[in-house]
Design an enzyme around this catalytic site. Structure first.
Site, PDB file in Angstrom:
ATOM      1  N   HIS A  31       0.867  -1.185   0.000  1.00 35.93           N
ATOM      2  CA  HIS A  31       0.000   0.000   0.000  1.00 35.93           C
ATOM      3  C   HIS A  31       0.901   1.232   0.000  1.00 35.93           C
ATOM      4  O   HIS A  31       2.142   1.104  -0.041  1.00 35.93           O
ATOM      5  CB  HIS A  31      -0.962  -0.035   1.184  1.00 35.93           C
ATOM      6  CG  HIS A  31      -0.280  -0.320   2.498  1.00 35.93           C
ATOM      7  ND1 HIS A  31       0.624   0.552   3.078  1.00 35.93           N
ATOM      8  CD2 HIS A  31      -0.337  -1.385   3.338  1.00 35.93           C
ATOM      9  CE1 HIS A  31       1.064   0.051   4.209  1.00 35.93           C
ATOM     10  NE2 HIS A  31       0.505  -1.133   4.390  1.00 35.93           N
TER      11      HIS A  31
ATOM     12  N   GLU B 210       7.729   3.762  10.661  1.00 33.67           N
ATOM     13  CA  GLU B 210       7.423   4.095  12.052  1.00 33.67           C
ATOM     14  C   GLU B 210       6.112   3.466  12.510  1.00 33.67           C
ATOM     15  O   GLU B 210       5.825   3.401  13.693  1.00 33.67           O
ATOM     16  CB  GLU B 210       7.295   5.618  12.206  1.00 33.67           C
ATOM     17  CG  GLU B 210       8.396   6.213  13.011  1.00 33.67           C
ATOM     18  CD  GLU B 210       8.327   7.717  13.094  1.00 33.67           C
ATOM     19  OE1 GLU B 210       7.252   8.303  12.845  1.00 33.67           O
ATOM     20  OE2 GLU B 210       9.361   8.305  13.420  1.00 33.67           O
ATOM     21  N   LYS B 211       5.310   3.027  11.553  1.00 38.48           N
ATOM     22  CA  LYS B 211       4.073   2.314  11.894  1.00 38.48           C
ATOM     23  C   LYS B 211       4.381   1.187  12.874  1.00 38.48           C
ATOM     24  O   LYS B 211       3.636   0.927  13.797  1.00 38.48           O
ATOM     25  CB  LYS B 211       3.452   1.794  10.595  1.00 38.48           C
ATOM     26  CG  LYS B 211       2.448   0.681  10.752  1.00 38.48           C
ATOM     27  CD  LYS B 211       1.101   1.253  11.011  1.00 38.48           C
ATOM     28  CE  LYS B 211      -0.021   0.272  11.170  1.00 38.48           C
ATOM     29  NZ  LYS B 211       0.224  -1.112  11.018  1.00 38.48           N
TER      30      LYS B 211
ATOM     31  N   GLN C 194       9.328  -2.348  16.294  1.00 38.10           N
ATOM     32  CA  GLN C 194      10.109  -3.182  15.381  1.00 38.10           C
ATOM     33  C   GLN C 194      11.357  -2.450  14.881  1.00 38.10           C
ATOM     34  O   GLN C 194      12.452  -3.010  14.861  1.00 38.10           O
ATOM     35  CB  GLN C 194       9.208  -3.582  14.206  1.00 38.10           C
ATOM     36  CG  GLN C 194       9.908  -4.287  13.077  1.00 38.10           C
ATOM     37  CD  GLN C 194       8.910  -4.738  12.031  1.00 38.10           C
ATOM     38  OE1 GLN C 194       8.145  -5.659  12.266  1.00 38.10           O
ATOM     39  NE2 GLN C 194       8.906  -4.099  10.878  1.00 38.10           N
TER      40      GLN C 194
ATOM     41  N   HIS D 205       4.010   1.256   2.351  1.00 37.65           N
ATOM     42  CA  HIS D 205       5.198   0.569   1.829  1.00 37.65           C
ATOM     43  C   HIS D 205       5.864   1.418   0.737  1.00 37.65           C
ATOM     44  O   HIS D 205       7.081   1.555   0.701  1.00 37.65           O
ATOM     45  CB  HIS D 205       4.812  -0.773   1.188  1.00 37.65           C
ATOM     46  CG  HIS D 205       4.208  -1.777   2.117  1.00 37.65           C
ATOM     47  ND1 HIS D 205       2.888  -2.159   2.036  1.00 37.65           N
ATOM     48  CD2 HIS D 205       4.736  -2.501   3.143  1.00 37.65           C
ATOM     49  CE1 HIS D 205       2.640  -3.084   2.953  1.00 37.65           C
ATOM     50  NE2 HIS D 205       3.737  -3.301   3.654  1.00 37.65           N
TER      51      HIS D 205
HETATM   52  P1  AMP Z   1       4.877  -5.272   6.448  1.00 37.67           P
HETATM   53  O1  AMP Z   1       4.679  -5.624   5.011  1.00 37.67           O
HETATM   54  O2  AMP Z   1       3.614  -5.043   7.191  1.00 37.67           O
HETATM   55  O3  AMP Z   1       5.826  -6.214   7.136  1.00 37.67           O
HETATM   56  O4  AMP Z   1       5.602  -3.857   6.475  1.00 37.67           O
HETATM   57  C1  AMP Z   1       6.790  -3.651   5.760  1.00 37.67           C
HETATM   58  C2  AMP Z   1       7.324  -2.295   6.116  1.00 37.67           C
HETATM   59  O5  AMP Z   1       6.369  -1.281   5.792  1.00 37.67           O
HETATM   60  C3  AMP Z   1       7.624  -2.141   7.622  1.00 37.67           C
HETATM   61  O6  AMP Z   1       8.835  -1.414   7.774  1.00 37.67           O
HETATM   62  C4  AMP Z   1       6.436  -1.348   8.104  1.00 37.67           C
HETATM   63  O7  AMP Z   1       6.706  -0.576   9.260  1.00 37.67           O
HETATM   64  C5  AMP Z   1       6.178  -0.453   6.915  1.00 37.67           C
HETATM   65  N1  AMP Z   1       4.800   0.068   6.926  1.00 37.67           N
HETATM   66  C6  AMP Z   1       3.655  -0.649   7.046  1.00 37.67           C
HETATM   67  N2  AMP Z   1       2.583   0.174   7.089  1.00 37.67           N
HETATM   68  C7  AMP Z   1       3.068   1.435   7.001  1.00 37.67           C
HETATM   69  C8  AMP Z   1       2.467   2.730   7.014  1.00 37.67           C
HETATM   70  N3  AMP Z   1       1.144   2.896   7.117  1.00 37.67           N
HETATM   71  N4  AMP Z   1       3.264   3.814   6.909  1.00 37.67           N
HETATM   72  C9  AMP Z   1       4.616   3.670   6.806  1.00 37.67           C
HETATM   73  N5  AMP Z   1       5.241   2.474   6.788  1.00 37.67           N
HETATM   74  C10 AMP Z   1       4.490   1.374   6.900  1.00 37.67           C
END
Ligand code: AMP
Length: 289
Positions: free
Chosen positions: A38, A152-153, A157, A41
């Site tokens: 989204h 930062e979401k 982590q 990412h």
């Molecule tokens: P995920 O696919 O959920 O493992 O996330 C991959 C990366 O995208 C991680 O570093 C998350 O923190 C980041 N991420 C997920 N959602 C958001 C968001 N709404 N805003 C900024 N970064 C995000």
């Protein structure tokens, strides 16, 4: 038409590509993801593109960070859509390994980061940060990028990843991007797709509550005056709260009472079957002259 992106599935091919770029003195950024991409990412891809000559996005739904009762098998996967989004945004390579490439038979090593992994999401999902730390360590060692970009979401982590990179002397700079939100304030997440229409309508309440708490704490109210009431309101709106806490953003030590220095609010709550997380900085109070 959007050009198809180079996609590789083996560490060997990844290293060959990275070596070719290194031989040309190009810098490399890595953006680890689990796909179902989204704008959150993609904002990290933008940061990577600005900071390095080449951007690698990894897409791997990591089983080690899901408990048996969690959503590993139903986690949204859409390679075609992800590929189109990344082509459009400008990515040099997608690394999309299969399970055996990351976890060969008899895989028996894990990375665990003490302290920081224990509170917040670590308390309710004890398997989670070990799974994340192990896979991120592997991805960093596989690609050996100059920088790696995280959101930062997932604030806890990115702190854990900063710590493991420091502790294990992995030569990479960790960069963090801000939380990208829907127009109504809901933090974007691949899991938002699970929300029913009714729960989707209620979901922005979590961020509204964080903003409200943050403003009250910044105006001098204490955590005791603000948090219990906010929890009651969220429960009344249908949220089952996992945590709602104020912490020092550098070490995740809980803060109680009046806020006198750096502070950040952290929340996790379930709506229906969907777990939402969010966080927000509390502005520091201006001292009266
Ligand atoms: P995920 O696919 O959920 O493992 O996330 C991959 C990366 O995208 C991680 O570093 C998350 O923190 C980041 N991420 C997920 N959602 C958001 C968001 N709404 N805003 C900024 N970064 C995000």
């Amino acid at each position: 038409m959007v050009a198809s992106l180079p996609k590789i599935r083996t560490v060997r091919a990844l290293r060959a590509r990275v070596k070719a770029w290194r031989d040309d003195s190009e810098t490399i950024a890595l953006v680890p993801t689990m796909g179902a991409l989204h704008q959150g990412h993609l904002s990290l891809v933008d940061i990577a593109n600005k900071k390095a000559d080449r951007t690698i996005v990894t897409i791997f739904v990591n089983p080690a960070q899901f408990a048996p009762n969690e959503d590993f098998s139903s986690y949204p996967r859409d390679e075609k859509r992800d590929n189109a989004a990344l082509s459009e945004r400008g990515t040099d390579l997608v690394f999309s390994p299969n399970h055996a490439e990351i976890y060969p038979p008899d895989f028996s090593t894990s990375v665990s980061v003490g302290g920081l992994s224990e509170g917040l999401c670590g308390a309710s999902r004890p398997h989670f940060f070990g799974g994340v730390a192990t896979v991120v360590t592997k991805l960093l060692l596989q690609a050996l990028p100059d920088i790696a970009v995280f959101g930062e979401k997932d604030y806890q982590q990115q702190l854990i990843i900063r710590r493991l990179v420091r502790d294990l002397n992995i030569p990479v700079k960790i960069v963090t991007g801000p939380i990208i939100r829907e127009a109504d304030g809901l933090a974007m997440s691949s899991r938002n797709a699970y929300l029913s229409a009714k729960d989707r309508a209620a979901a922005p309440r979590l961020y509204q509550t964080l903003r409200d708490i943050s403003a009250k704490l910044a105006s001098g109210k204490t955590t005791g005056q603000v948090l219990p009431r906010a929890k009651r309101q969220l429960k009344a709106a249908g949220f089952e709260i996992d945590y709602l806490e104020v912490m020092d953003p550098d070490n995740l030590i809980p803060i109680k009472g009046r806020i006198t220095g750096k502070a950040r609010l952290f929340a996790a709550a379930t709506l229906g079957a969907t777990r939402l997380i969010d966080n927000l900085a509390v502005p520091q109070r201006r001292r009266a002259r």
